[in-house]
Design a protein around this motif. Structure first.
Motif: not given
Lengths: 419, 1191
Positions: B52-53, B108, B112-116
């Protein structure tokens, strides 16, 4: 070369809206802003040795609640009389004859034009004729200018009119008229009132709004004042706007893309407000601060808006001796990375919450019903609405906007808890 | 998505550390072991930052600069694998394997679209979270919905958030609140509105105020006028009262004037005139009487006086001479004899002088002694010149002879000097020596240096080890490079370290094995221990009999008593074993654990032996390679360090040889220089004697050259001085000749000069000068004799003349004269003359006085007459009968004048004090007025004025008050109040907005919790109910909703229902873990699974439950990747065994993996075979450079 000053929409003694008091706010400078602006108008007439002052309606904000407003005006008009300045004014929708019946004896240099029909007054020494008609009642929907007399040949003809020219956006469509009709009338200068922003709608002949004399809320930003018109025996030679406001309203966007703490935000705010304050000169600046940019502090700002407001106000106190009043702080920042949560493909309670929000946003009726059903809120809204001005604005805030803020708050708090 | 490899290139404390998670696809349980502080949390953050950076402010940039931070990973998704790396920067932070920017959107999709946040919360579970959630369960406040929500969202404590939100709302507003901010502000606003209505200035009020002000101003004007009048009257009466005494006095004065009656006023001046006239008359009368008396006395004296006129005719001049003469003649007569004696002595001295001059007969006159000044000067000058001439001659002669002597001596010296010889050869030697410098020492030094180098090389060659026969052999040798040697050293060290590590591990395993055996012995020593296997066997036996019995019954066989007995026996036995197992569960578990530990350690030890053999083989290969590197050397190589020393020595020795060779050209040059200088010296001095050095020859050449140079300069100097001496001698000879000529000229002049003196030319200058002196003395004597003679003759003549004159006078005036004593007669004549003179003077004085007196008398008489006339005139003017009446008249006049002045003064004061009123008016006003009456009137007026003053003050205040009110009317009180209202409204609005946001947020959250509960309570609780017994090793049966419907309860094996707060700490953790795992399973059921990251999540579990938990995780790892971080070595091994035990084929590989991990190598799991699902990794902070060297 003779000169005249054209002003409008003084709204004398009307309060400035939306400025809540806070510790250290420059309260004293806020008082009597419209009176201060009128004083500056009088000073301008005297300094420029103007022969004529034209006021194109809304001299008063409405029926006076306080006689002193009239007395103050009389005093200032008397000052103009001592300097030989003649004044011509008409009533606008705010001070229409039906709303403002109280009679006030003005000094003999002041002339009010009739409200029943157009009236002309000639100033032979200046070779000027002023034509005009005031509002008999607030809601005039006829084109008053249609009945204004023909121009007097060989003289400088001036039309004094309170109007929503071509239905100016954001202003009540009173006494509407078209620009072409005014241009065709054959006058040299149309001194208009009603629209609060300064605008030169046409040159030769001139069709001019001076804007109001003093901004009164956050939507009336930038320099406010009157127009100084120079003319000779045959024509208008120059028109220039002069800022006369005492309090200057500003919307100040502060970019905080690299701020990592509230201190960084305060530093950025201080720098921007400093520039704003310097641009406004000696005036008090009433600023709406908007924090913008994709920023690491986004969650922090959303999680505790109250603290953010305090921080920004404290920073404003450091600016050039504290001559800035922070009207409010609006957080418009975004999360440093795009929110990647894809509700359709994700699971878990947070995904459910996002879905919930998305559904409400998509269905305004459901949203209204949801908000209306919240105990306490409706009841409070009914108390706040009658306060008028900002109170009414607040109570009428769209539910979608409330929802947006609530969502930012929740996400910020949840992410704070989770990390 | 799963992570196949994680590269910590520059992250936290790690540099180039690689963790291989490729095994076990599509899932795999990766146990990453690292002691505390080894950086487990860092590795966890690395996973998150990779995906996620980096956070804006990272905690992992302390070793590596922020811009150098880099983490990479090989990610496997449904569509294949991709390698990405992440840098800490704002733009293009995600790169592919070649360092080109990688599309974030692609990553992303992989996630699967799961965010940080969701990843962090839903796919991460740490010990801290377990503790926090366990604590929350203990408090028992959370509802089912909240508990499920927390477990689903990764432990957010949603209840606390709800409480905070509500608290913030309540601080702002409550429907029936008073103190809440909005409630308070609404109240203030209402008050402000009231206040503003109060300050409005209504037009009616303004009119009324204006009228009141006008009335007040009129009243003030009236009062001011009245008080002015009263004050005027007060002044008038006060003046009148003050004037009354003066008016009375004025009347009295007027009356007195009337009483004085009619009279002619006599002025003060007339009075004074009268007094002056009277006193003048009196004084004149006295003076007349005195003058008449004096006149009579004077006349009498004149008549008595007699004056002899003839005697006075002698004259004053003669009388004076006569009176002086006797004294003068007497003194002259006494001096005469002494003077005559002096005259005689002078004459004899003059005679003697003449005799000395050689002229005894010459007359005694001035002519005889006279010689002109020029003549004397000429003699004096010539005498002096003669002395100088003599001296000049002597000196010239002396100098000439001296020069002649000097010249002779030098010529003799010149003749003695040797002839010059030649010096060119000597010069050449000196020039060459200067150009070349010293030639012998440098040559010697170079030769010595060469010898020393050869000696050192020889010594070092002898010392070198292994020994080499000659320098040539040493030079010819081709040894391996230093880098090659370093590589051999590094390899040797690595092998040594590995050997030591293996030894250390062997000892550790031995200890663990011994400990496990000790435990087994201890437990077995306290009696046999039932085991699950025994129970299993008893149950199998029981089931066999039961099966047989049941089979018999089904087959319709009759009741078999023996079978029944056997069944009973087996049942009893199984029960007994079961009971014991339950009773002695602790011992059983401990024994099982110890045995498991024993088996585990035995496996690890076997692997250790294999690795040791491998190491030995590597060592052998290493030694052979080293020997090959030294092939061609005349010796067999020693160890690396010794051979490094040998190469150092060899290098130094070869350097010495090279140095010796470098000296040769210098030596050649030095020898050639020496030969050149030697031949030059021999050319100059002839062949050298044996043993003399070249330097000595050069020195001798230099000395000879210096000597030659000195002689040449001496010769030159002598020639110059001879020339100079000859010239001076010629000059001196000319001078002598000139002096002799001058002497001849002088003698002629001298003869001429002596003529007037009467001496001949041969008289020497000394004698001539003496004669001159004598002549001067003679002239002095002659002059003195003449003066003295004249004085003696004068005295005798004066005496005779006096006697004749006295005799003549005596005869004429009858004075007796004696010729012998004329002095007495002269004195008598003088006395008589003096007396006659006195009488004449007195007569003249008396006559003058009489004249003056008669004039004075006449004047006095005139004054008297004038005074009497004036008195008469004054009396006549005032009609007085006589001047005697005048004083009385004057006194009456004075009185009348005084009274008039008094009246006039009084009137002036009255006019001044009454403000300009006339006296007549005052008199009229004062008529019949008395002081008491006026005082009473004044008192009355004062009272009135005082009252008026008060009234005016009040009226003024009123006017001022009303004016101030008027002025205030133009102040903006109303506008200010309206502004205040708006300010409060703004405060309310901003808080209202805040309140509405909070209110909506709270409601939304509650709604989401409820919705999640409704949708998930069934499936999640069901799955958690299945996992919970397994995690608690069957101590619990399931989970369900409590009867009252809002809480979860755990159902114990005995059926008892316990609320979470009633559970033990470990069980609460397991309850939460069950809920959490069930949520994750539910999550991945509908979405792409992501790696589940667990950090020391089993710390507080007991051994049995740990084992069963690992077994559950092992199962889960078949569907999703699990990264399990731990700092417990035992947990690591247990996890690997428990998870691996399910797949026997992988057990050996697992053991191998675990053993490799212990070897301290970053990733030793690379060689694990396919089919395994649990893998061990060790975290170490091995520096990258070392890693590279070892790989």
């Amino acid at each position: 070369m003779p000169k005249l000053v054209h002003a409008a929409d003084l709204h004398l003694d009307s309060p400035l809206l939306g400025l809540e008091r806070y510790e250290g706010a420059p309260v004293a400078e806020l008082r009597h802003a419209t009176r201060g602006a009128l004083d500056r108008l009088v000073d301008l007439c005297l300094a420029e040795e103007a022969s004529l002052l034209l006021i194109a309606g809304d001299l008063f904000d409405g029926g006076w609640r306080d006689y002193s407003t009239g007395l103050f005006l009389v005093e200032r008009m008397a000052r103009l009389r001592e300097a030989g300045v003649r004044v011509v004014w008409i009533r606008g929708n705010h001070d229409a004859a039906s709303r403002l019946r109280k009679h006030l004896r003005m000094p003999e240099n002041v002339r009010e034009l009739a409200t029943s029909k157009p009236e002309s007054v000639a100033f032979e020494d200046l070779n000027v004729v002023v034509h005009g008609q005031g509002f008999a009642e607030a809601a005039i929907t006829d084109d008053l200018s249609a009945r204004y007399p023909e121009a007097v040949p060989g003289a400088v003809n001036i039309g004094l009119l309170h109007t929503a020219l071509d239905g100016r956006e954001g202003h009540a469509p009173y006494a509407p008229c078209t620009l072409s009709a005014l241009v065709d009338r054959g006058y040299d200068y149309w001194a208009l009132g009603h629209v609060h922003g300064h605008e030169v709608a046409h040159r030769a002949p001139w069709v001019v709004y001076p804007g109001n004399l003093q901004g009164r809320h956050a939507k009336e930003t930038g320099p406010k004042g009157a127009v100084l018109v120079s003319f000779d025996s045959a024509r208008v030679s120059s028109v220039e706007h002069r800022a006369l406001d005492v309090v200057r309203w500003a919307r100040v966007a502060v970019e905080v893309p690299s701020a990592a703490t509230l201190d960084d935000v305060a530093d950025a705010v201080r720098t921007r407000l400093g520039a704003e304050s310097r641009a406004a000169g000696e005036r008090l600046v009433a600023a709406r601060v908007e924090l913008t940019g994709r920023s690491p502090v986004h969650a922090l700002l959303c999680a505790d808006p109250e603290r953010v407001t305090e921080t920004v106000r404290a920073a404003a106190l450091d600016v050039d001796g504290g001559s800035v009043w922070v009207e409010r702080v609006v957080v418009r920042t975004e999360a440093p990375r795009e929110r990647t949560h894809d509700a359709a493909h994700s699971a878990g309670p947070l995904a459910d919450l996002s879905r919930e929000l998305a559904e409400l946003k998509a269905d305004p009726a459901a949203l209204e019903a949801f908000v209306a059903g919240l105990s306490g809120l409706g009841e409070l809204s009914r108390k706040v609405r009658p306060l008028g001005g900002v109170g009414a604005d607040a109570s009428l805030r769209p539910a979608a906007s409330v929802l947006e803020e609530a969502q930012e708050l929740l996400l910020a708090r949840l992410s704070e808890l989770g990390t | 998505m799963r992570i196949a490899r994680l590269d910590l290139k520059a992250f936290g404390s790690f540099t180039n550390l690689s963790l291989d998670f490729s095994g076990g696809a599509p899932g795999g349980l990766h146990v990453v072991y690292g002691p505390n502080e080894a950086g487990k949390s860092t590795a966890l953050r690395a996973v998150r930052d990779l995906l996620y950076g980096f956070e804006h402010r990272t905690r992992d940039g302390y070793l590596h600069a922020s811009e150098e931070l880099c983490v990479g990973g090989l990610l496997e998704g449904p569509e294949g694998s991709v390698y990405v790396q992440r840098l800490k920067r704002r733009k293009d932070s995600l790169l592919d394997v070649d360092g080109a920017p990688f599309d974030e959107a692609r990553l992303r999709r992989l996630l699967g679209g799961v965010d940080r946040e969701t990843f962090t919360q839903s796919f991460g579970l740490g010990h801290a979270e377990l503790e926090a959630q366990g604590e929350r369960l203990l408090r028992g406040e959370a509802s089912i919905g909240e508990t499920l929500f927390d477990a689903g969202a990764g432990g957010v404590d949603v209840r606390r958030l709800l409480e905070t939100l509500k608290l913030e709302q309540e601080k702002l507003y409550l429907v029936r609140g008073k103190q809440q901010e909005i409630n308070r502000l609404l109240d203030e606003h209402a008050k402000a509105r009231l206040r503003s209505q109060e300050v409005w200035l209504l037009p009616e009020t303004f009119q009324k105020q204006t009228e009141e002000l006008n009335a007040a101003r009129a009243e003030l004007a009236r009062l001011t006028e009245r008080i002015a009048e009263a004050r005027t009257e007060q002044h008038r009466l006060r003046d009148l009262k003050q004037a009354l005494p003066a008016l009375r006095r004025r009347a009295e004065c007027l009356r007195a004037l009337t009483e004085l009656g009619e009279l002619v006023l006599i002025s003060e001046a007339d009075g004074e005139r009268r007094e002056r006239a009277e006193s003048k008359a009196a004084a004149a009368r006295v003076a007349v009487v005195r003058l008449e008396d004096e006149s009579e006395r004077s006349s009498r004296r004149l008549a008595e006086l007699d004056v002899p006129v003839a005697l006075l005719g002698i004259g004053q001049g003669r009388v004076v001479r006569l009176s002086d003469a006797p004294g003068r003649t007497r003194k002259a007569r006494e001096d005469l004899p002494r003077r005559e004696a002096d005259l005689k002595a002078l004459a004899s001295q003059a005679r003697a002088s003449l005799a000395r001059l050689g002229r005894p007969d010459a007359p005694l006159t001035l002519d005889a002694a006279r010689l002109s000044t020029a003549e004397r000067g000429r003699i004096h000058a010539l005498a002096t010149e003669r002395d100088k001439l003599d001296e000049r001659l002597v000196r010239a002669r002396e100098r000439r002879s001296e020069l002649q002597r000097d010249l002779d001596e030098r010529r003799a010296h010149q003749a003695r000097l040797p002839e010059p010889s030649h010096g060119a050869a000597l010069e050449r030697v000196a020039a060459l020596a200067r150009a070349l410098g010293s030639v012998e020492e440098p040559l010697a030094a170079l030769e010595a240096e060469q010898a020393a180098l050869a000696l050192r090389a020889e010594q070092q060659l002898r010392a070198i080890r292994p020994p080499v026969r000659s320098l040539a052999e040493l030079e010819a040798l081709a040894p391996p490079g230093l880098e090659t040697l370093a590589r051999f050293a590094l390899e040797a060290r690595g092998l040594g370290q590995r050997s030591a590590a293996l030894e250390e591990e062997r000892q550790r395993l031995a200890t663990r094995s011994a400990e496990a055996r000790a435990v087994v012995r201890r437990i077995e020593g306290t009696g046999d221990v039932p085991s699950e296997a025994e129970l299993g066997r008893a149950r199998v036996a029981r089931d066999q009999v039961l099966g047989a019995v049941l089979g018999a019954w089904q087959g319709g066989s009759p009741f078999d008593v023996e079978g029944a007995g056997r069944l009973g026996e087996r049942l009893t036995k199984a029960d007994v074993v079961s009971d014991r197992l339950r009773r002695e569960a602790g011992r059983v578990a401990e024994l099982a654990h110890a045995r498991a530990e024993g088996e585990l350690v035995a496996g690890l030890e076997a692997d250790l032996l294999t690795r040791r053999a491998e190491l030995e083989r590597e060592l052998e290969l290493h030694r052979a390679a080293y020997a090959a590197a030294w092939s061609g050397a005349p010796f067999s190589p020693l160890g690396v360090e010794e051979m490094r020393a040998f190469l150092d020595q060899r290098a130094r020795l070869l350097e010495l040889v090279a140095e010796g060779r470098a000296l040769e050209p210098k030596l050649g040059r030095a020898r050639a220089d020496r030969a050149r200088l030697e031949s030059a010296v021999e050319a100059a001095l002839g062949p050298r004697e044996g043993g003399e050095s070249i330097a000595l020859g050069v020195e001798r050449c230099a000395a000879a050259a210096a000597r030659e140079a000195r002689l040449a300069s001496e010769r030159e100097e002598l020639l110059r001085s001879l020339d100079a001496l000859a010239a001076r001698l010629a000059r001196e000879s000319r001078e002598l000749a000139a002096a002799e000529v001058a002497l001849t000229e002088w003698q002629a002049a001298w003869s001429a000069a002596l003529g007037p003196l009467g001496a001949d030319a041969s008289t020497p200058p000394v004698v001539a000068l003496e004669l001159l002196t004598e002549l001067t003395a003679l002239a002095g004597y002659v002059k003195e004799i003449e003066v003295l003679s004249r004085r003696v003759n004068g005295i005798r003549r004066d005496e005779a003349e006096l006697a004749t004159e006295v005799e003549e006078l005596a005869r004429a005036h009858g004075v007796p004269f004696d010729r012998a004593a004329p002095d007495a007669a002269a004195e008598e004549i003088v006395a008589r003359f003096r007396r006659a003179e006195a009488a004449r003077a007195e007569r003249e004085r008396l006559e003058a006085e009489a004249g003056e007196r008669s004039a004075l008398l006449a004047a006095e008489r005139a004054v008297l007459a004038e005074a009497e006339r004036e008195l008469d005139e004054l009396a006549a003017r005032v009609s007085a009968a006589s001047p005697r009446d005048l004083p009385a008249l004057e006194a009456r006049s004075r009185r009348a004048r005084e009274l008039a002045a008094l009246v006039s003064g009084l009137e002036a004061t009255l006019v001044d004090d009454s403000g300009g009123r006339s006296v007549a008016a005052l008199v009229a006003e004062a008529a019949d007025r008395e002081a008491p009456e006026l005082a009473a009137q004044l008192d009355e007026l004062a009272r009135e004025i005082e009252e008026l003053d008060d009234e005016i003050g009040r009226a003024r205040d009123r006017v001022a008050g009303l004016t101030a009110g008027q002025r205030r009317q133009s102040d903006a009180d109303g506008a200010e109040a309206a502004q205040e209202e708006q300010t409060l409204a703004a405060a309310i609005a901003s808080r209202y907005e805040r309140y509405s946001t909070l209110r909506v947020a709270t409601a939304l959250l509650e709604r989401a919790i409820e919705r999640y509960r409704v949708e998930n309570q069934g499936p999640v609780l069901k799955r958690a109910g299945e996992l919970f017994p397994r995690l608690t090793a069957d101590a619990y049966r399931t989970l369900r909703v409590a009867r009252e419907g809002t809480k979860i309860v755990a159902v114990r094996a005995d059926g008892a229902e316990l609320l979470p707060e009633a559970l033990s700490e470990g069980t609460r953790y397991q309850l939460y873990l069950a809920l959490r795992l069930a949520s994750v399973e539910r999550f991945i059921a509908g979405a792409e699974p992501l790696p589940l990251v667990l950090d020391d999540a089993t710390i507080h579990f007991d051994e049995t439950r740990k084992r069963s938990t690992f077994a559950v995780l092992g199962e889960l790892a078949e569907r999703m990747q699990i990264l399990f971080f731990t700092h417990h070595e035992h947990d690591r091994d247990l996890a690997l065994l428990a998870a691996g035990g399910i797949v026997p084929a992988g057990a050996e590989a697992v053991a191998g993996a675990a053993a490799s991990a212990a070897a301290g190598v970053g990733d030793a799991a690379a060689g694990v075979g396919a089919g395994a699902r649990a893998f061990g990794h060790e975290l170490s902070r091995a520096p990258g450079a070392e890693l590279d060297a070892l790989h």
